[in-house]
Write an enzyme that holds these catalytic residues in place. Structure first.
Site, PDB file in Angstrom:
ATOM      1  N   CYS A  71       0.862  -1.184   0.000  1.00  0.00           N
ATOM      2  CA  CYS A  71       0.000   0.000   0.000  1.00  0.00           C
ATOM      3  C   CYS A  71       0.893   1.227   0.000  1.00  0.00           C
ATOM      4  O   CYS A  71       1.626   1.466   0.965  1.00  0.00           O
ATOM      5  CB  CYS A  71      -0.918  -0.013   1.225  1.00  0.00           C
ATOM      6  SG  CYS A  71      -2.016   1.422   1.322  1.00  0.00           S
ATOM      7  N   CYS A 212      -5.169   6.459  -3.880  1.00  0.00           N
ATOM      8  CA  CYS A 212      -4.481   5.167  -3.965  1.00  0.00           C
ATOM      9  C   CYS A 212      -3.130   5.405  -4.621  1.00  0.00           C
ATOM     10  O   CYS A 212      -3.057   5.692  -5.817  1.00  0.00           O
ATOM     11  CB  CYS A 212      -5.311   4.155  -4.757  1.00  0.00           C
ATOM     12  SG  CYS A 212      -4.511   2.550  -4.942  1.00  0.00           S
TER      13      CYS A 212
END
Length: 267
Positions: A71, A212
């Site tokens: 991530c 993101c």
């Protein structure tokens, strides 16, 4: 359990030190902490553990309880958390992830304020090589490119964004389409010019998020291959800014990691 609530580009996380905490059901804990009505509320949870190959190890779980290999926004938040809690006393550190070891550099200003976090995301992986693909779903055609930067992504270039209800509907369908055995993150991208890109993302395991960074990274590689961007590019997510540099399919990202609040919770 003491925790920090943090965000980067609107992508929010519950972060804690997992080195001395034994958690029997981490999937259930992720769902509990991420619940926005009965928990802290987040897109995912992050915690650190000792590593044999790096300064520290990052563990990441999505809000649905599934584990994520990597991530980009999360690792930026975790790096600030471990630095400011004296877990790793380095401004340049290596963090182990399920997608390999990532180099992170913190820019620290006055009063130890971290103004920026840079992450070497690694090299993009092309499952089917660089090519445009097409899916026909419910009478609608989607042209896309697929690539993995940490986690699998597809990029759909648009002239204008569809309405939120439509984006969420198609994002959820595309995420779990049989064409993507590991599921996929879905990015809708609008190129403003060779230095600026708008992006909206439906994340695998978390749904619609405000930002993101692996998505920005993936789209950066794709757009560079298409010769639509050059050099460092400013990605405008719905929750903030991510800066992306790509060269020969290697990706570096820059951006802020912000503390929202700290707390203590029984688990």
């Amino acid at each position: 359990m003491k925790f920090w609530k943090m965000e980067a580009a609107g992508n929010d996380f519950v972060i804690f030190d997992g080195r001395e905490i034994e958690i029997k059901d981490i999937n259930a804990l992720a769902k509990k902490l991420c619940d926005r009505h009965f928990g802290v509320g987040a897109d995912g949870i992050l915690f650190c553990q000792e590593s044999d190959t790096a300064d520290i190890k990052m563990n990441y779980y999505n809000s649905d309880g599934s584990r994520g290999e990597m991530c980009g926004n999360g690792i930026r938040c975790l790096s600030r958390f471990i630095y400011e809690n004296n877990i790793v006393d380095k401004r340049k550190m290596n963090i182990e992830t399920d997608n390999g070891v990532k180099e992170v550099v913190l820019t620290v200003g006055e009063n130890e304020h971290i103004s920026q976090v840079k992450v070497e995301m690694g090299k993009a992986e092309w499952e089917k090589g660089f090519q445009e693909e097409t899916l026909e779903i419910e009478g609608r055609s989607f042209d896309f490119y697929r690539v993995t930067v940490g986690v699998p992504h597809i990029a759909i270039l648009v002239d204008e964004f569809m309405k939120d209800e439509e984006l969420n509907y198609w994002g959820a369908i595309l995420e779990k389409h049989p064409s993507f055995p590991r599921k996929t993150n879905v990015n809708f991208i609008k190129v403003l010019n060779e230095k600026e890109v708008q992006i909206k993302t439906w994340e695998r395991g978390a749904g619609r998020t405000l930002g993101c960074a692996t998505g920005c990274s993936s789209c950066g590689v794709i757009l560079q291959r298409l010769q639509k961007i050059k050099g460092e590019v400013h990605f405008y997510t719905e929750g903030g800014d991510v800066f992306v540099q790509t060269q020969d399919d290697f990706v570096t990202i820059y951006g802020k990691a912000n503390l929202i609040f700290t707390g203590d919770m029984d688990v």
